[in-house]
Design an enzyme around this catalytic site. Structure first.
Site, mmCIF file in Angstrom:
data_model
loop_
_atom_site.group_PDB
_atom_site.id
_atom_site.type_symbol
_atom_site.label_atom_id
_atom_site.label_comp_id
_atom_site.label_asym_id
_atom_site.label_seq_id
_atom_site.Cartn_x
_atom_site.Cartn_y
_atom_site.Cartn_z
ATOM 1 C CE LYS A 1 15.525 -2.983 20.212
ATOM 2 N NZ LYS A 1 15.827 -4.355 20.705
ATOM 3 C CD GLN B 1 7.955 -4.160 14.453
ATOM 4 O OE1 GLN B 1 8.587 -3.092 15.890
ATOM 5 N NE2 GLN B 1 7.827 -3.003 14.021
ATOM 6 C CG ASP C 1 5.252 0.242 20.129
ATOM 7 O OD1 ASP C 1 6.123 1.345 19.755
ATOM 8 O OD2 ASP C 1 4.926 -0.832 20.282
HETATM 9 N N1 GUN Z 1 4.727 -1.966 13.439
HETATM 10 C C1 GUN Z 1 5.106 -1.191 12.166
HETATM 11 N N2 GUN Z 1 5.353 0.244 13.972
HETATM 12 C C2 GUN Z 1 5.103 -0.098 14.759
HETATM 13 C C3 GUN Z 1 5.565 0.932 16.372
HETATM 14 O O1 GUN Z 1 5.909 1.737 16.112
HETATM 15 N N3 GUN Z 1 5.225 -0.422 17.292
HETATM 16 C C4 GUN Z 1 4.824 -1.764 17.040
HETATM 17 N N4 GUN Z 1 5.076 -2.120 17.788
HETATM 18 N N5 GUN Z 1 4.796 -2.076 15.962
HETATM 19 C C5 GUN Z 1 5.253 -1.553 14.255
#
Ligand code: GUN
Length: 296
Positions: free
Chosen positions: A53, A97, A120
């Site tokens: 990211k 996350q 998200d």
């Molecule tokens: N863990 C796995 N995929 C994701 C996601 O798309 N967003 C978040 N916040 N955690 C994750």
């Protein structure tokens, strides 16, 4: 028939090109879109995701911020980080996350995120808006899957989409997105999970099969209808002494065998993963456009 491989990086690059135009417009108005990630703990897959990211933000010229917290961070520490990002004007979107360390209540943390910064799309307000077909942010992985299908010429309209996995991150939101009465959706959706009876028989009826269960090689060739489109969301780290790092990433689909039967398939790595990242960038740019009062 050998399946066409749908390469995530290629589709993601198309979307990045579109985003570059928006980002330039925003910068002309003095706004640099900003994305933050809160990572608590040391889960290797999560660390990899956060590294990817940050790299993606740098490539697009976005402002990025990472808040790293130790495995034993308290719930209050995580909530404080969320509060701080909610009120940081340089951050237009952020995410926490998942999974969080077990002693932290994920729902409580998600509820604390300002829905207008919820990159998200996991806040219940955004989940509800997605379900009724009036979304603010769509969750990155499912909306990335929809883009992959559309941009590879596999419009789900009228098709039977079988999703294997019912997580809040992939299975449930993907079902909500693809069942909408909308262009690029209009699918008949079945969601299978660990308690589904006759799972293989149901998966065999799928024109499009999405595997999101987190079990290496779970979807085998005998479960796939000839000519089906197969999307593999799995990212499973498996030991491999012959690999340089001692491990490799594999999906939920037995790629070699399934690609003989499917008409199109996504690889792991190089499939859905890059789409998740770019859709997160898209949500951030959308949030920045809203904040700057320009049309998205
Ligand atoms: N863990 C796995 N995929 C994701 C996601 O798309 N967003 C978040 N916040 N955690 C994750």
């Amino acid at each position: 028939m050998a399946a066409k491989v749908i390469h995530g990086p290629e589709v993601a690059e198309q979307i990045r090109q579109e985003l570059r135009v928006k980002i330039a417009q925003l910068k002309e108005r003095g706004t640099v879109p900003g994305l933050a990630v809160v990572l608590a703990g040391e889960d290797p897959a999560s660390q990899q995701y956060v590294r990817n990211k940050v790299k993606a933000c740098q490539e697009l010229g976005l402002h990025s911020r990472t808040v790293l917290l130790p495995d034993d961070a308290s719930e209050a520490d995580v909530l404080n980080a969320v509060d701080e990002l909610n009120s940081d004007p340089a951050i237009h979107g952020f995410l926490v996350q998942l999974p969080l360390p077990k002693h932290i209540d994920e729902n409580k943390v998600i509820m604390r995120i300002d829905p207008s910064k919820d990159a998200d799309g996991f806040h219940p307000i955004n989940v509800g808006r997605m379900l009724i077909g009036d979304p603010v942010f769509l969750p990155a992985t499912p909306s990335g899957i929809q883009e992959m299908l559309l941009r590879s010429g596999n419009d789900p309209d009228g098709k039977h989409v079988v999703i294997v996995g019912r997580s809040n991150i992939v299975g449930k939101p993907l079902a909500a997105i693809l069942m909408q009465k909308k262009k690029g959706a209009n699918a008949t959706v079945t969601v299978c999970h660990s308690r589904t009876r006759g799972l293989a028989d149901i998966v065999r009826t799928g024109d499009i099969v999405v595997a999101a269960i987190g079990s290496p090689g779970f979807i085998t060739a005998d479960m796939i209808k000839e000519g089906a489109v197969v999307i593999d969301v799995g990212t499973n780290r498996v030991d491999d002494p012959s690999a340089k790092r001692g491990y490799r990433w594999v999906g939920d689909v037995d790629f070699d065998a399934v690609s003989v039967k499917a008409s199109a398939i996504t690889p792991v790595p190089g499939g859905v993963g890059p789409m998740t990242i770019v859709m997160l960038m898209k949500n951030t740019v959308t949030a920045a456009c809203r904040a700057a009062g320009i049309e998205r």
